[in-house]
Design a protein around this motif. Sequence first.
Motif, short mmCIF file in Angstrom:
data_model
loop_
_atom_site.label_atom_id
_atom_site.label_comp_id
_atom_site.label_asym_id
_atom_site.label_seq_id
_atom_site.Cartn_x
_atom_site.Cartn_y
_atom_site.Cartn_z
N UNK A 144 43.13 33.63 88.20
CA UNK A 144 43.28 34.00 87.41
C UNK A 144 43.29 33.31 86.44
N UNK A 145 43.87 31.75 87.15
CA UNK A 145 44.77 29.98 86.69
C UNK A 145 45.69 30.81 85.75
N UNK A 146 46.49 32.00 86.16
CA UNK A 146 48.58 31.67 85.69
C UNK A 146 48.89 30.30 86.85
N UNK A 147 50.07 30.14 85.91
CA UNK A 147 50.82 28.94 86.52
C UNK A 147 51.83 30.66 86.75
N UNK A 148 52.79 28.97 87.66
CA UNK A 148 53.61 29.92 88.75
C UNK A 148 54.37 31.09 87.70
N UNK A 149 55.31 30.39 86.92
CA UNK A 149 56.71 31.17 85.35
C UNK A 149 54.93 32.16 84.60
N UNK A 150 54.01 32.24 84.51
CA UNK A 150 53.85 33.23 84.56
C UNK A 150 53.28 34.11 85.25
N UNK A 151 52.97 34.52 86.60
CA UNK A 151 52.98 34.95 87.72
C UNK A 151 54.54 35.13 87.17
N UNK A 152 55.12 35.10 87.77
CA UNK A 152 56.53 35.72 87.55
C UNK A 152 57.13 36.27 86.34
N UNK A 153 56.86 36.36 85.32
CA UNK A 153 56.57 36.57 83.67
C UNK A 153 55.59 38.29 84.29
N UNK A 154 54.68 38.25 84.30
CA UNK A 154 54.01 39.37 84.37
C UNK A 154 54.20 40.19 85.82
N UNK A 155 54.21 39.47 87.19
CA UNK A 155 55.27 40.92 88.41
C UNK A 155 56.23 41.39 88.18
N UNK A 156 56.93 40.66 87.11
CA UNK A 156 58.91 41.05 86.87
C UNK A 156 59.38 40.49 88.26
N UNK A 157 59.15 39.36 88.50
CA UNK A 157 59.52 38.65 89.50
C UNK A 157 60.39 37.19 89.30
N UNK A 158 61.58 36.46 90.33
CA UNK A 158 61.98 35.37 90.43
C UNK A 158 61.07 34.71 90.35
N UNK A 159 61.31 33.07 89.30
CA UNK A 159 60.48 32.55 89.85
C UNK A 159 59.96 31.42 91.18
N UNK A 160 61.87 31.76 91.76
CA UNK A 160 62.08 30.87 92.98
C UNK A 160 60.71 32.52 94.59
N UNK A 161 60.92 33.24 93.88
CA UNK A 161 59.52 34.70 95.02
C UNK A 161 58.67 33.90 95.02
N UNK A 162 58.11 34.38 93.61
CA UNK A 162 56.55 33.92 92.86
C UNK A 162 56.25 31.93 94.22
N UNK A 163 57.11 31.12 93.76
CA UNK A 163 57.14 29.54 94.30
C UNK A 163 57.19 29.92 95.71
N UNK A 164 57.94 30.90 96.81
CA UNK A 164 57.79 31.29 98.05
C UNK A 164 56.35 31.56 98.24
N UNK A 165 56.28 32.42 97.35
CA UNK A 165 55.17 33.54 98.10
C UNK A 165 53.82 32.53 98.08
N UNK A 166 53.62 31.38 97.11
CA UNK A 166 52.27 30.43 96.96
C UNK A 166 52.62 29.81 97.59
N UNK A 167 53.83 29.21 98.42
CA UNK A 167 53.90 28.11 99.61
C UNK A 167 53.26 29.15 100.79
N UNK A 168 53.32 30.64 100.75
CA UNK A 168 52.86 30.90 102.05
C UNK A 168 51.60 31.14 101.83
N UNK A 169 50.99 31.38 100.54
CA UNK A 169 49.72 31.85 100.87
C UNK A 169 48.50 29.77 101.23
N UNK A 170 49.47 28.85 100.69
CA UNK A 170 48.77 27.46 101.29
C UNK A 170 48.77 27.42 102.60
N UNK A 171 50.19 27.97 103.11
CA UNK A 171 50.04 27.59 105.03
C UNK A 171 49.31 28.81 105.68
N UNK A 172 48.98 30.38 104.42
CA UNK A 172 48.06 31.18 105.13
C UNK A 172 46.38 30.10 105.19
N UNK A 173 45.99 29.56 104.25
CA UNK A 173 45.26 29.38 103.90
C UNK A 173 44.61 27.75 104.53
#
Length: 214
Positions: free
Chosen positions: A163-192
């Motif tokens: 849905x084109x959310x940037x990392x900082x907004x994903x963190x806000x929506x999910x109530x997560x630290x920005x670092x956790x979101x970035x780790x998840x994004x990095x994992x998804x990139x490797x996965x795919x």
Amino acid sequence: MSDSSPIQPRLLLAGLHPMILEDSRLQFCDRYRIDTVNANEHSLLSGVVRLRPDVVLVDFLCAGSLKTITRIKEIRPSCHVLGVTGMRRAEVREAILSAGAEGVLYRYDAAAELAPAIDAVLSGQPYVSLAVTRAIENSRTNRLKQMADLTDLDRRVLHLIVRDYPAYRIAMVLGLPIGAVRLSIAHLKRRFNVRTKQELKHCVVTHALFSVVP
């Protein structure tokens, strides 16, 4: 007494391997009027103007770019274009069809599939080589398996990336630290096996994975 036999469709072959050209002439000389030109854009477009073909078969190993399809259609809107490619990826199929072609042929099956492909496009139906369709379906199956192995967090992050959310907004929506979101994004990139979030989104959209993203 006039000859009432039907006019044969004119087929223009551009840039095909000589063996495919010869095989096409032997198989279809009684069904189509067959002409050949070089696949460079100037020769091809000149041939379209001069010969007014009903179907153009162009191999993108030799052709300049996908814009050639658009230019063929601008010159002769009623002409049907079949693009020949050696790649069997969904994005290649979509690019050829989006450029205006009515069909996609896999280069190594082109001789065997030429007749049904021409019949399909002349009747107003799109045509995609079976090898291309199978490869895309296999790729999608693999992507679905990758989706099934994702954690709930990764799925939610992926849903927002699409849905084109940037990392900082994903963190806000999910109530997560920005670092956790970035780790998840990095994992998804490797996965795919992609390098950017845009490529990640493109992968999900191209393989129609929306239905498995919660």
